[in-house]
Motif scaffolding. Structure first.
Motif, PDB file in Angstrom:
ATOM      1  N   MET A 124       6.468  -9.000   3.274  1.00  0.00           N
ATOM      2  CA  MET A 124       6.910 -10.490   5.204  1.00  0.00           C
ATOM      3  C   MET A 124       6.381  -9.395   5.712  1.00  0.00           C
ATOM      4  O   MET A 124       5.808  -8.345   6.103  1.00  0.00           O
ATOM      5  CB  MET A 124       8.581  -9.394   5.718  1.00  0.00           C
ATOM      6  CG  MET A 124       8.902 -10.522   6.985  1.00  0.00           C
ATOM      7  SD  MET A 124      10.610  -9.745   8.062  1.00  0.00           S
ATOM      8  CE  MET A 124      11.553 -10.894   6.398  1.00  0.00           C
ATOM      9  N   GLU A 125       5.788 -10.021   6.653  1.00  0.00           N
ATOM     10  CA  GLU A 125       4.342 -10.144   7.235  1.00  0.00           C
ATOM     11  C   GLU A 125       5.309  -9.203   8.742  1.00  0.00           C
ATOM     12  O   GLU A 125       5.998  -9.965   9.652  1.00  0.00           O
ATOM     13  CB  GLU A 125       3.721 -11.556   7.942  1.00  0.00           C
ATOM     14  CG  GLU A 125       2.993 -11.271   8.697  1.00  0.00           C
ATOM     15  CD  GLU A 125       1.661 -12.344   9.236  1.00  0.00           C
ATOM     16  OE1 GLU A 125       0.927 -12.051  10.240  1.00  0.00           O
ATOM     17  OE2 GLU A 125       2.368 -13.415   8.854  1.00  0.00           O
ATOM     18  N   GLU A 126       4.636  -8.135   9.521  1.00  0.00           N
ATOM     19  CA  GLU A 126       5.027  -7.704  10.320  1.00  0.00           C
ATOM     20  C   GLU A 126       4.888  -8.030  12.098  1.00  0.00           C
ATOM     21  O   GLU A 126       3.321  -8.529  11.464  1.00  0.00           O
ATOM     22  CB  GLU A 126       4.635  -6.318  10.805  1.00  0.00           C
ATOM     23  CG  GLU A 126       4.701  -5.324  11.556  1.00  0.00           C
ATOM     24  CD  GLU A 126       3.649  -4.042  11.989  1.00  0.00           C
ATOM     25  OE1 GLU A 126       4.540  -3.209  12.858  1.00  0.00           O
ATOM     26  OE2 GLU A 126       2.824  -3.957  10.652  1.00  0.00           O
ATOM     27  N   ILE A 127       6.075  -8.180  12.634  1.00  0.00           N
ATOM     28  CA  ILE A 127       5.351  -8.988  13.866  1.00  0.00           C
ATOM     29  C   ILE A 127       5.423  -8.040  14.612  1.00  0.00           C
ATOM     30  O   ILE A 127       5.729  -7.099  14.946  1.00  0.00           O
ATOM     31  CB  ILE A 127       7.128  -9.925  14.323  1.00  0.00           C
ATOM     32  CG1 ILE A 127       7.397 -10.915  12.730  1.00  0.00           C
ATOM     33  CG2 ILE A 127       6.393 -10.383  15.799  1.00  0.00           C
ATOM     34  CD1 ILE A 127       8.753 -11.374  14.004  1.00  0.00           C
ATOM     35  N   LYS A 128       3.816  -8.371  15.140  1.00  0.00           N
ATOM     36  CA  LYS A 128       3.826  -7.677  16.437  1.00  0.00           C
ATOM     37  C   LYS A 128       4.465  -7.768  17.358  1.00  0.00           C
ATOM     38  O   LYS A 128       4.789  -9.000  18.004  1.00  0.00           O
ATOM     39  CB  LYS A 128       1.827  -7.650  16.668  1.00  0.00           C
ATOM     40  CG  LYS A 128       1.144  -7.767  15.197  1.00  0.00           C
ATOM     41  CD  LYS A 128      -0.759  -8.228  15.643  1.00  0.00           C
ATOM     42  CE  LYS A 128      -1.389  -8.030  13.988  1.00  0.00           C
ATOM     43  NZ  LYS A 128      -2.818  -8.072  14.430  1.00  0.00           N
ATOM     44  N   PRO A 129       3.957  -6.594  18.282  1.00  0.00           N
ATOM     45  CA  PRO A 129       4.985  -6.562  20.039  1.00  0.00           C
ATOM     46  C   PRO A 129       4.171  -6.960  20.513  1.00  0.00           C
ATOM     47  O   PRO A 129       2.675  -6.942  20.697  1.00  0.00           O
ATOM     48  CB  PRO A 129       5.653  -5.176  20.003  1.00  0.00           C
ATOM     49  CG  PRO A 129       3.769  -4.266  19.342  1.00  0.00           C
ATOM     50  CD  PRO A 129       3.446  -5.373  18.368  1.00  0.00           C
TER      51      PRO A 129
END
Length: 291
Positions: free
Chosen positions: A1-6
């Motif tokens: 799963m692609e990491e969601i950037k803050p």
């Protein structure tokens, strides 16, 4: 799963940088005017206009900002104040003076303040406090109850209070100094050790130093900050403190935020034109004749 950037955090104070530079440029020019031309009035006007332009740009179109005098329903008039902020839609222009200053209906005024380029005289704060005290004593407007909700045309009352204050239309006052180089601790103690908070501005800004605010004394001694934006209505023990915000950018930004807090939480009334005209004109029966 692609990491969601803050999301990045915005450096809000930096967005006030260009306004700060305009005010500081006006201050430098004022120093040149006073040294080369010996024109005290023009020197002070440079800084006053810069602060006024800053507020106008930030607050337009809902709010109107200018210098001038406040008039109440008894036709009593205040001294001249450098900054007066009113509700734009509720303040039909009563009169524009030749120097572009205005006459403001008291019912439509949110706040007023004085702008000084520096703390060049020991009595600057005391003089403003005298005008502040006189204005609060002499100028009258109906208080808006704390349980009143405004609608587009009028308003209605609810059971619960919307504020801890005794009214929804408190007046807010401030002083704004650009330079504090001649300010001493004795100057601050002499002006802010008095017991009558209603005689003092709600906040006092020193752009290069910080902001003087009122806080709850007990919480402050316990290491906590509880700001009293309206010190004159406080019942608990309170004290005045200098808030060091590190940079001029932060000082200007926080000054604006405190002002917005007041504007957002305040509800104003409208001027009753019948009351003003009854003082202006003689409506005795002798001045009427049947047609």
């Amino acid at each position: 799963m692609e990491e969601i950037k803050p999301f990045a955090k915005i450096p809000l104070a930096k967005y006030f940088q260009h306004h700060l530079e305009k005010i500081k440029m006006a201050y430098r020019l004022s120093e040149t005017i006073i040294s080369d031309l010996k024109n005290i009035r023009a020197s002070g006007d440079q800084v006053e206009f810069a602060v006024k332009d800053f507020l106008n740009e930030k607050l337009f179109p809902k709010y109107h900002v200018n210098d001038g005098h406040i008039i109440d329903e008894n036709l009593k008039v205040s001294p001249q104040f450098d900054i007066i902020i009113c509700e734009n839609s509720k303040n039909p222009v009563l009169f524009n003076l030749a120097d572009k200053s205005e006459l403001f209906y008291y019912e439509t005024v949110y706040c007023f303040g004085e702008v000084k380029k520096s703390f060049y005289k020991k009595n600057l704060i005391a003089d403003f406090c005298k005008n502040l005290e006189r204005s609060k004593k002499e100028l009258l407007r109906d208080p808006i109850p704390p349980n009143f909700i405004e609608t587009s045309n009028s308003g209605f009352y609810i059971e619960d209070k919307l504020t801890n204050l005794p009214l929804r239309n408190p007046i807010f006052t401030f002083m704004f100094f650009v330079n504090s180089s001649k300010l001493t601790d004795n100057d601050l103690s002499r002006n802010f050790k008095i017991k009558n908070n209603h005689k003092l501005p709600n906040i006092t800004v020193f752009l290069d130093l910080g902001i003087i605010i009122n806080v709850n004394a007990k919480k402050f001694r316990d290491g906590k900050i509880n700001i009293n934006l309206y010190p004159e209505y406080e019942c608990e023990e309170n004290i005045w403190v200098m808030m060091n915000l590190q940079t001029e950018n932060n000082v200007l930004t926080y000054f604006y935020m405190l002002l917005i807090e007041h504007l957002n939480s305040t509800t104003l009334g409208k001027q009753d034109i019948k009351k003003y005209t009854s003082k202006l004109f003689d409506f005795s029966i002798s001045n009427f004749r049947e047609l």
